[in-house]
Motif scaffolding. Sequence first.
Motif, PDB file in Angstrom:
ATOM      1  N   UNK A  41       0.852  -1.179   0.000  1.00 33.19           N
ATOM      2  CA  UNK A  41       0.000   0.000   0.000  1.00 33.19           C
ATOM      3  C   UNK A  41       0.895   1.237   0.000  1.00 33.19           C
ATOM      4  N   UNK A  42       0.951   1.917  -1.153  1.00 30.46           N
ATOM      5  CA  UNK A  42       1.780   3.119  -1.293  1.00 30.46           C
ATOM      6  C   UNK A  42       0.880   4.356  -1.328  1.00 30.46           C
ATOM      7  N   UNK A  43      -0.331   4.187  -1.865  1.00 29.17           N
ATOM      8  CA  UNK A  43      -1.284   5.296  -1.925  1.00 29.17           C
ATOM      9  C   UNK A  43      -1.793   5.652  -0.536  1.00 29.17           C
ATOM     10  N   UNK A  44      -2.331   6.830  -0.421  1.00 29.70           N
ATOM     11  CA  UNK A  44      -2.895   7.280   0.856  1.00 29.70           C
ATOM     12  C   UNK A  44      -4.410   7.077   0.781  1.00 29.70           C
ATOM     13  N   UNK A  45      -4.891   5.992   1.407  1.00 29.80           N
ATOM     14  CA  UNK A  45      -6.313   5.664   1.314  1.00 29.80           C
ATOM     15  C   UNK A  45      -7.051   6.267   2.505  1.00 29.80           C
ATOM     16  N   UNK A  46      -7.966   7.178   2.227  1.00 31.03           N
ATOM     17  CA  UNK A  46      -8.681   7.859   3.300  1.00 31.03           C
ATOM     18  C   UNK A  46      -9.915   7.068   3.745  1.00 31.03           C
ATOM     19  N   UNK A  47     -10.443   6.245   2.824  1.00 32.93           N
ATOM     20  CA  UNK A  47     -11.622   5.441   3.158  1.00 32.93           C
ATOM     21  C   UNK A  47     -11.190   4.107   3.753  1.00 32.93           C
ATOM     22  N   UNK A  48     -12.128   3.404   4.394  1.00 31.85           N
ATOM     23  CA  UNK A  48     -11.834   2.029   4.784  1.00 31.85           C
ATOM     24  C   UNK A  48     -12.154   1.132   3.592  1.00 31.85           C
ATOM     25  N   UNK A  49     -11.568  -0.075   3.610  1.00 29.68           N
ATOM     26  CA  UNK A  49     -11.646  -0.950   2.451  1.00 29.68           C
ATOM     27  C   UNK A  49     -12.169  -2.318   2.877  1.00 29.68           C
ATOM     28  N   UNK A  50     -13.144  -2.807   2.147  1.00 31.43           N
ATOM     29  CA  UNK A  50     -13.770  -4.099   2.421  1.00 31.43           C
ATOM     30  C   UNK A  50     -12.993  -5.157   1.631  1.00 31.43           C
ATOM     31  N   UNK A  51     -11.908  -5.660   2.204  1.00 32.30           N
ATOM     32  CA  UNK A  51     -10.979  -6.532   1.464  1.00 32.30           C
ATOM     33  C   UNK A  51     -11.318  -8.002   1.712  1.00 32.30           C
ATOM     34  N   UNK A  52     -11.263  -8.844   0.652  1.00 26.68           N
ATOM     35  CA  UNK A  52     -11.564 -10.277   0.826  1.00 26.68           C
ATOM     36  C   UNK A  52     -10.398 -11.023   1.486  1.00 26.68           C
ATOM     37  N   UNK A  53     -10.391 -11.066   2.810  1.00 23.88           N
ATOM     38  CA  UNK A  53      -9.258 -11.673   3.504  1.00 23.88           C
ATOM     39  C   UNK A  53      -9.162 -13.184   3.285  1.00 23.88           C
ATOM     40  N   UNK A  54     -10.253 -13.799   2.860  1.00 29.45           N
ATOM     41  CA  UNK A  54     -10.165 -15.229   2.555  1.00 29.45           C
ATOM     42  C   UNK A  54      -9.161 -15.475   1.421  1.00 29.45           C
ATOM     43  N   UNK A  55      -9.159 -14.584   0.410  1.00 30.77           N
ATOM     44  CA  UNK A  55      -8.185 -14.729  -0.687  1.00 30.77           C
ATOM     45  C   UNK A  55      -6.762 -14.593  -0.161  1.00 30.77           C
ATOM     46  N   UNK A  56      -6.593 -13.655   0.777  1.00 24.02           N
ATOM     47  CA  UNK A  56      -5.265 -13.442   1.358  1.00 24.02           C
ATOM     48  C   UNK A  56      -4.803 -14.728   2.039  1.00 24.02           C
ATOM     49  N   UNK A  57      -5.727 -15.331   2.784  1.00 25.32           N
ATOM     50  CA  UNK A  57      -5.419 -16.544   3.538  1.00 25.32           C
ATOM     51  C   UNK A  57      -5.148 -17.720   2.601  1.00 25.32           C
ATOM     52  N   UNK A  58      -6.057 -17.958   1.669  1.00 26.07           N
ATOM     53  CA  UNK A  58      -5.931 -19.140   0.808  1.00 26.07           C
ATOM     54  C   UNK A  58      -4.671 -19.077  -0.049  1.00 26.07           C
ATOM     55  N   UNK A  59      -4.309 -17.865  -0.462  1.00 27.46           N
ATOM     56  CA  UNK A  59      -3.149 -17.741  -1.373  1.00 27.46           C
ATOM     57  C   UNK A  59      -1.923 -17.218  -0.646  1.00 27.46           C
ATOM     58  N   UNK A  60      -1.981 -17.161   0.642  1.00 23.27           N
ATOM     59  CA  UNK A  60      -0.839 -16.737   1.484  1.00 23.27           C
ATOM     60  C   UNK A  60      -0.202 -15.459   0.964  1.00 23.27           C
ATOM     61  N   UNK A  61      -1.050 -14.464   0.720  1.00 24.26           N
ATOM     62  CA  UNK A  61      -0.520 -13.164   0.307  1.00 24.26           C
ATOM     63  C   UNK A  61      -0.234 -12.320   1.544  1.00 24.26           C
ATOM     64  N   UNK A  62       0.568 -11.264   1.345  1.00 25.95           N
ATOM     65  CA  UNK A  62       0.829 -10.302   2.419  1.00 25.95           C
ATOM     66  C   UNK A  62       0.422  -8.925   1.946  1.00 25.95           C
ATOM     67  N   UNK A  63      -0.117  -8.153   2.847  1.00 24.45           N
ATOM     68  CA  UNK A  63      -0.335  -6.726   2.568  1.00 24.45           C
ATOM     69  C   UNK A  63       0.571  -5.953   3.514  1.00 24.45           C
ATOM     70  N   UNK A  64       1.426  -5.112   2.956  1.00 25.71           N
ATOM     71  CA  UNK A  64       2.260  -4.255   3.790  1.00 25.71           C
ATOM     72  C   UNK A  64       2.076  -2.815   3.324  1.00 25.71           C
ATOM     73  N   UNK A  65       2.575  -1.879   4.108  1.00 21.88           N
ATOM     74  CA  UNK A  65       2.466  -0.471   3.739  1.00 21.88           C
ATOM     75  C   UNK A  65       3.856   0.127   3.605  1.00 21.88           C
ATOM     76  N   UNK A  66       3.947   1.171   2.802  1.00 21.67           N
ATOM     77  CA  UNK A  66       5.207   1.887   2.647  1.00 21.67           C
ATOM     78  C   UNK A  66       4.926   3.377   2.695  1.00 21.67           C
ATOM     79  N   UNK A  67       5.557   4.035   3.631  1.00 20.68           N
ATOM     80  CA  UNK A  67       5.356   5.476   3.767  1.00 20.68           C
ATOM     81  C   UNK A  67       6.688   6.194   3.701  1.00 20.68           C
ATOM     82  N   UNK A  68       6.789   7.176   2.819  1.00 15.75           N
ATOM     83  CA  UNK A  68       7.989   8.005   2.772  1.00 15.75           C
ATOM     84  C   UNK A  68       9.241   7.196   2.486  1.00 15.75           C
TER      85      UNK A  68
END
Length: 354
Positions: free
Chosen positions: A269-296
């Motif tokens: 996550x590089x963009x600045x998201x002001x809203x909350x996001x309804x993310x499908x965490x089941x996909x994250x789990x099943x496919x062992x993805x990671x979400x990380x953030x990068x600031x500055x």
Amino acid sequence: MKALRYYNRHDFRLEDVAEPDVGPDDVKIRVKWCGICGSDVHEFLAGPQMIPFDRPHPGTGRMAPIIGGHEFSGEVVDVGERVSRVGVGDRVTVRPTLPCYRCHYCRRGQHIQCVILGTIGASTDGAFAEFVTVPEDTVYELPPDVSFEAGAYVEPLACALHAVRRSGMVQGATAAVIGAGPIGLLTLQAALACGAEKVIVFETLERRREMAERLGACAALNPLDGNPGKEIARLTDGLRADPVFECAGKPAAMLLADQVSGRGATIVEVGVMMETCDFPFLNLFMREKSIIASQGYVDEFPTAIAYLASGRVKCDPEMTTARIALSNIMEEGFHTLAGAHGMEHCKILVTPEG
Ligand SMILES: [Zn+2]
Ligand SMILES: [Zn+2]
């Protein structure tokens, strides 16, 4: 001198102010070029968020009005008595972060997480002005083959390099970038410079897709056309992308990141998201993805300067869509970027000269 001071939302004023004083550890710079950042436009439309408004900033002690502008280059015109590494006449850019160097996070090298982090152009005066004074440790010299215009891109490029580094991207990777604004286009180039074999860009605006292709994207696709997940699978032998950089800051872009990322992929996550996001965490789990953030950034300035000097990353004139005078910054800068055709622009550079 002339300067643009941030007072409040929809209240930025071009004013005559005193030139800044030079403290013993300070460097005074005659500003050549300063880019308008998305965060500046956001501050104008929806702030104050970065600008300390109702109480002084804990690091700098300053509050509004504050001179904006944090993506800049210039020439050193004066130095304080304790300054040894920088001299009058040097061509420089400036890292706008002001870490305390003492807190838990600073001591672990995570300066961007400093508990009282200050920022030049937000919590102390910046470079939408004829002169700016900054501490010596924030100053980086520009080599002769980096123009002052390109010098104004070092700061956003450092953000892009930080995102690539945070992603853990490997050599030969197939990456995706969502959103081809200034940070997306720099992240595209940073990923290629750091060893990505191909980068696929998703962007709804045609002009930005064209820029992405010119700057090295192997494909620039409109996510509203067809099925982006199937499209990227077709381009990657079914593997899709890893890493994926979300540079649009929109919930729909994060959902797109899920569709276009492969098994085990890292989504940054590089963009600045002001809203909350309804993310499908089941996909994250099943496919062992990671979400990380990068600031500055922390220490990416020397690499950013080296990539600009070598031409591995191209910023100016490729990404500059307007060069304007500080005296016109509200009309030709902020109102243009905030207006109906603002998204047709990429980076607008501002000079106090002329
Ligand atoms: Zn910025
Ligand atoms: Zn700190």
